[in-house]
Design a protein around this motif. Structure first.
Motif, PDB file in Angstrom:
ATOM      1  N   THR A   1      -6.286  15.532  -2.146  1.00  0.00           N
ATOM      2  CA  THR A   1      -7.574  15.800  -1.508  1.00  0.00           C
ATOM      3  C   THR A   1      -8.620  16.006  -2.597  1.00  0.00           C
ATOM      4  O   THR A   1      -8.391  16.756  -3.553  1.00  0.00           O
ATOM      5  CB  THR A   1      -7.506  17.044  -0.608  1.00  0.00           C
ATOM      6  OG1 THR A   1      -6.500  16.836   0.389  1.00  0.00           O
ATOM      7  CG2 THR A   1      -8.838  17.309   0.061  1.00  0.00           C
ATOM      8  N   TYR A   2      -9.761  15.337  -2.448  1.00  0.00           N
ATOM      9  CA  TYR A   2     -10.829  15.424  -3.435  1.00  0.00           C
ATOM     10  C   TYR A   2     -11.884  16.439  -2.994  1.00  0.00           C
ATOM     11  O   TYR A   2     -11.853  16.956  -1.872  1.00  0.00           O
ATOM     12  CB  TYR A   2     -11.446  14.040  -3.649  1.00  0.00           C
ATOM     13  CG  TYR A   2     -10.439  13.078  -4.226  1.00  0.00           C
ATOM     14  CD1 TYR A   2     -10.194  13.038  -5.589  1.00  0.00           C
ATOM     15  CD2 TYR A   2      -9.689  12.259  -3.389  1.00  0.00           C
ATOM     16  CE1 TYR A   2      -9.245  12.191  -6.120  1.00  0.00           C
ATOM     17  CE2 TYR A   2      -8.735  11.401  -3.912  1.00  0.00           C
ATOM     18  CZ  TYR A   2      -8.514  11.372  -5.272  1.00  0.00           C
ATOM     19  OH  TYR A   2      -7.558  10.543  -5.795  1.00  0.00           O
ATOM     20  N   ASN A   3     -12.816  16.715  -3.869  1.00  0.00           N
ATOM     21  CA  ASN A   3     -13.828  17.727  -3.588  1.00  0.00           C
ATOM     22  C   ASN A   3     -14.707  17.356  -2.400  1.00  0.00           C
ATOM     23  O   ASN A   3     -15.265  18.223  -1.741  1.00  0.00           O
ATOM     24  CB  ASN A   3     -14.691  17.929  -4.830  1.00  0.00           C
ATOM     25  CG  ASN A   3     -13.880  18.491  -5.984  1.00  0.00           C
ATOM     26  OD1 ASN A   3     -13.509  19.647  -5.978  1.00  0.00           O
ATOM     27  ND2 ASN A   3     -13.567  17.658  -6.965  1.00  0.00           N
ATOM     28  N   SER A   4     -14.815  16.057  -2.118  1.00  0.00           N
ATOM     29  CA  SER A   4     -15.586  15.599  -0.973  1.00  0.00           C
ATOM     30  C   SER A   4     -14.885  15.892   0.347  1.00  0.00           C
ATOM     31  O   SER A   4     -15.478  15.773   1.409  1.00  0.00           O
ATOM     32  CB  SER A   4     -15.818  14.089  -1.085  1.00  0.00           C
ATOM     33  OG  SER A   4     -14.571  13.401  -1.025  1.00  0.00           O
ATOM     34  N   GLY A   5     -13.587  16.258   0.259  1.00  0.00           N
ATOM     35  CA  GLY A   5     -12.787  16.453   1.461  1.00  0.00           C
ATOM     36  C   GLY A   5     -11.971  15.231   1.836  1.00  0.00           C
ATOM     37  O   GLY A   5     -11.089  15.305   2.696  1.00  0.00           O
ATOM     38  N   ARG A   6     -12.264  14.085   1.207  1.00  0.00           N
ATOM     39  CA  ARG A   6     -11.481  12.877   1.464  1.00  0.00           C
ATOM     40  C   ARG A   6     -10.077  13.011   0.867  1.00  0.00           C
ATOM     41  O   ARG A   6      -9.893  13.681  -0.145  1.00  0.00           O
ATOM     42  CB  ARG A   6     -12.160  11.648   0.854  1.00  0.00           C
ATOM     43  CG  ARG A   6     -13.485  11.266   1.470  1.00  0.00           C
ATOM     44  CD  ARG A   6     -14.029   9.980   0.845  1.00  0.00           C
ATOM     45  NE  ARG A   6     -14.186  10.125  -0.603  1.00  0.00           N
ATOM     46  CZ  ARG A   6     -13.421   9.530  -1.502  1.00  0.00           C
ATOM     47  NH1 ARG A   6     -12.406   8.769  -1.109  1.00  0.00           N
ATOM     48  NH2 ARG A   6     -13.644   9.689  -2.793  1.00  0.00           N
ATOM     49  N   SER A   7      -9.128  12.322   1.473  1.00  0.00           N
ATOM     50  CA  SER A   7      -7.761  12.304   0.955  1.00  0.00           C
ATOM     51  C   SER A   7      -7.280  10.862   0.874  1.00  0.00           C
ATOM     52  O   SER A   7      -7.625  10.035   1.728  1.00  0.00           O
ATOM     53  CB  SER A   7      -6.811  13.095   1.867  1.00  0.00           C
ATOM     54  OG  SER A   7      -7.179  14.452   1.926  1.00  0.00           O
TER      55      SER A   7
ATOM     56  N   LEU B   1     -10.665  26.095  -8.228  1.00  0.00           N
ATOM     57  CA  LEU B   1     -11.892  26.860  -8.426  1.00  0.00           C
ATOM     58  C   LEU B   1     -11.616  28.212  -9.079  1.00  0.00           C
ATOM     59  O   LEU B   1     -12.399  28.688  -9.917  1.00  0.00           O
ATOM     60  CB  LEU B   1     -12.611  27.065  -7.096  1.00  0.00           C
ATOM     61  CG  LEU B   1     -13.303  25.827  -6.520  1.00  0.00           C
ATOM     62  CD1 LEU B   1     -13.872  26.141  -5.146  1.00  0.00           C
ATOM     63  CD2 LEU B   1     -14.394  25.323  -7.449  1.00  0.00           C
ATOM     64  N   THR B   2     -10.489  28.816  -8.728  1.00  0.00           N
ATOM     65  CA  THR B   2     -10.133  30.094  -9.345  1.00  0.00           C
ATOM     66  C   THR B   2      -9.790  29.901 -10.815  1.00  0.00           C
ATOM     67  O   THR B   2     -10.206  30.698 -11.674  1.00  0.00           O
ATOM     68  CB  THR B   2      -8.954  30.734  -8.597  1.00  0.00           C
ATOM     69  OG1 THR B   2      -9.305  30.882  -7.213  1.00  0.00           O
ATOM     70  CG2 THR B   2      -8.613  32.098  -9.174  1.00  0.00           C
ATOM     71  N   VAL B   3      -9.042  28.851 -11.127  1.00  0.00           N
ATOM     72  CA  VAL B   3      -8.721  28.563 -12.528  1.00  0.00           C
ATOM     73  C   VAL B   3      -9.991  28.248 -13.311  1.00  0.00           C
ATOM     74  O   VAL B   3     -10.142  28.643 -14.477  1.00  0.00           O
ATOM     75  CB  VAL B   3      -7.695  27.418 -12.629  1.00  0.00           C
ATOM     76  CG1 VAL B   3      -7.465  27.017 -14.079  1.00  0.00           C
ATOM     77  CG2 VAL B   3      -6.370  27.826 -11.983  1.00  0.00           C
TER      78      VAL B   3
ATOM     79  N   PHE C   1     -16.377  23.795 -19.316  1.00  0.00           N
ATOM     80  CA  PHE C   1     -15.658  24.508 -18.251  1.00  0.00           C
ATOM     81  C   PHE C   1     -15.427  23.636 -17.026  1.00  0.00           C
ATOM     82  O   PHE C   1     -14.500  23.878 -16.248  1.00  0.00           O
ATOM     83  CB  PHE C   1     -16.441  25.765 -17.855  1.00  0.00           C
ATOM     84  CG  PHE C   1     -17.886  25.512 -17.533  1.00  0.00           C
ATOM     85  CD1 PHE C   1     -18.291  25.173 -16.253  1.00  0.00           C
ATOM     86  CD2 PHE C   1     -18.849  25.588 -18.533  1.00  0.00           C
ATOM     87  CE1 PHE C   1     -19.618  24.932 -15.961  1.00  0.00           C
ATOM     88  CE2 PHE C   1     -20.192  25.347 -18.259  1.00  0.00           C
ATOM     89  CZ  PHE C   1     -20.574  25.017 -16.971  1.00  0.00           C
ATOM     90  N   ASN C   2     -16.237  22.603 -16.848  1.00  0.00           N
ATOM     91  CA  ASN C   2     -16.081  21.769 -15.658  1.00  0.00           C
ATOM     92  C   ASN C   2     -14.891  20.823 -15.723  1.00  0.00           C
ATOM     93  O   ASN C   2     -14.540  20.203 -14.717  1.00  0.00           O
ATOM     94  CB  ASN C   2     -17.369  21.003 -15.374  1.00  0.00           C
ATOM     95  CG  ASN C   2     -18.313  21.811 -14.505  1.00  0.00           C
ATOM     96  OD1 ASN C   2     -17.885  22.568 -13.642  1.00  0.00           O
ATOM     97  ND2 ASN C   2     -19.610  21.670 -14.747  1.00  0.00           N
ATOM     98  N   GLN C   3     -14.252  20.720 -16.876  1.00  0.00           N
ATOM     99  CA  GLN C   3     -13.008  19.957 -16.929  1.00  0.00           C
ATOM    100  C   GLN C   3     -11.894  20.665 -16.162  1.00  0.00           C
ATOM    101  O   GLN C   3     -10.828  20.083 -15.942  1.00  0.00           O
ATOM    102  CB  GLN C   3     -12.577  19.730 -18.386  1.00  0.00           C
ATOM    103  CG  GLN C   3     -13.477  18.800 -19.165  1.00  0.00           C
ATOM    104  CD  GLN C   3     -13.406  17.354 -18.704  1.00  0.00           C
ATOM    105  OE1 GLN C   3     -12.815  17.032 -17.680  1.00  0.00           O
ATOM    106  NE2 GLN C   3     -14.010  16.454 -19.459  1.00  0.00           N
ATOM    107  N   ALA C   4     -12.121  21.897 -15.755  1.00  0.00           N
ATOM    108  CA  ALA C   4     -11.124  22.635 -14.984  1.00  0.00           C
ATOM    109  C   ALA C   4     -11.214  22.349 -13.488  1.00  0.00           C
ATOM    110  O   ALA C   4     -10.395  22.848 -12.715  1.00  0.00           O
ATOM    111  CB  ALA C   4     -11.278  24.143 -15.221  1.00  0.00           C
ATOM    112  N   ASN C   5     -12.179  21.548 -13.065  1.00  0.00           N
ATOM    113  CA  ASN C   5     -12.334  21.257 -11.646  1.00  0.00           C
ATOM    114  C   ASN C   5     -11.276  20.285 -11.143  1.00  0.00           C
ATOM    115  O   ASN C   5     -10.709  19.499 -11.908  1.00  0.00           O
ATOM    116  CB  ASN C   5     -13.713  20.641 -11.379  1.00  0.00           C
ATOM    117  CG  ASN C   5     -14.816  21.665 -11.360  1.00  0.00           C
ATOM    118  OD1 ASN C   5     -14.680  22.721 -10.762  1.00  0.00           O
ATOM    119  ND2 ASN C   5     -15.921  21.365 -12.027  1.00  0.00           N
TER     120      ASN C   5
END
Length: 353
Positions: free
Chosen positions: A95-101, A196-198, A234-238
């Motif tokens: 599942t991607y951040n857009s909600g698509r899978s 997001l927590t990581v 830090f955004n490489q953690a997304n």
């Protein structure tokens, strides 16, 4: 002219597999002062390094950075398995951040890596999570990205201090070259927290590093504010944000490889020495510096305490990449030099006329 198709016999852990390789003599990388590295030579490389490659990049979603005609040709990414993908190449629904899978490629055997080479893959971009649990990373990753006016020497200094920060947080720290100018710092973690927590744990570590090295390190997302410092990306953690995997080449002349190193190698490191042609001999001589990477995964509780402390002190969420949906608490997505305060509310949302 590129030669005709050949058939390779690849040894997997469960037997042998044949893989067709078209245009084996096609040059993928030019090499200054020497013959270029061909597709056949690259296929041989991935077979020689398949064990440490799979330990670092296998059994997880991976994006393939492909080039139609060597590194000077058209570049594009493959995530879901293309039509005709053989059954020895696995996949997992993500599942991607857009909600698509949709399904994403998973490499679990040497023959699958060779197939990816046949598909003109140059760079492998693995997720930080495993196929068995794609939502919770098994690694905390930090990209130390030199900005203009800085280079590997400045990244080395930042990496040593970042190691100290992460050790204070109770984590074991591993490092590799990016294959270009930067360094990648990895900490194995138990998969108990989602992306997001990581990411918040990474931000906490980066902010602590920035406090200790304010003239050398920056957490500023906007390039105009970074200066001649090392950017802690830090955004490489997304979720679905990846970096070149361990033992993956880069699309740079000479075929440099993103290479795990021991910490006592760091001060004298020259990333240009680590190439498709040099890595097999290095592995034969010293082994894989990341062989123990997943032996004792740690916890990010301390980093999350630091995150909460910083939030209590007025340091909140940081910017997300532009392709992400607007996230809660995120600052305005506008360059600071172009921001007009009156046009934005306290939550970082534009005020409609």
């Amino acid at each position: 002219m590129a030669s005709a198709r050949v058939t390779l016999t690849v040894t997997d852990s469960d037997g042998e597999q044949t893989v067709a390789l078209s245009s084996p003599n096609k040059v993928i990388w030019p090499v200054e002062g020497a013959d270029g590295i061909t597709k056949a030579e690259y296929a041989d490389y991935v077979q020689q390094v398949s064990a440490p490659f799979l330990a670092a990049n296998g059994h997880r979603p991976v994006s393939l950075e492909r080039f139609r005609d060597g590194i000077a040709g058209e570049q594009f990414f493959s995530k879901n398995p293309p039509k005709g993908t053989p059954d020895f190449v696995d996949a997992v629904e993500v599942t991607y951040n857009s909600g698509r899978s949709h399904p994403q490629i998973v490499l679990n055997r040497a023959s699958a890596i060779v197939w990816a080479v046949q598909m003109n893959t140059v760079v492998f971009h693995p997720w930080a999570s495993l196929a068995a649990d794609t939502d919770n990373p098994v690694e905390l990753r930090i990209d130390l990205d030199p900005q203009p006016g800085t280079g590997i020497a400045e990244a080395v200094v930042a990496a040593h201090e970042l190691r100290a920060v992460l050790r204070e947080a109770g984590l074991e720290v591993f490092i590799k070259t990016s294959g270009n100018r930067g360094l990648h710092v990895f900490c194995p973690i138990v998969p108990e927290w989602e992306f997001l927590t990581v990411r918040h744990a990474v931000i906490a570590a980066g902010r602590e590093l920035e406090r200790r090295m304010p003239d050398r390190v920056t957490m500023n997302w906007w390039k105009e504010e970074r200066g001649e410092r090392i950017f802690v990306d830090f955004n490489q953690a997304n979720r679905d944000r990846t970096m070149a995997g361990a033992y993956s080449p880069r699309a740079i002349p000479g075929a440099p490889v993103s290479t795990p190193i021991h910490w006592d190698e760091l001060d004298d490191v020259d990333p240009k020495r680590f190439t498709v042609r040099s890595i097999p001999a290095r592995l034969a001589e010293i082994g894989d510096p990341w062989a123990e990477l997943q032996r004792a995964p740690g916890r990010i509780d301390t980093l999350l305490e630091w995150w909460e402390r910083d939030v209590d002190n007025g340091l909140g969420e940081l910017s997300f990449p532009p392709e992400f949906p607007k996230m809660p608490g995120e600052p305005p997505r506008v360059q600071p030099s172009k921001k007009v305060a009156a046009n934005w509310d306290e939550n970082g949302n534009p005020i409609e006329d």
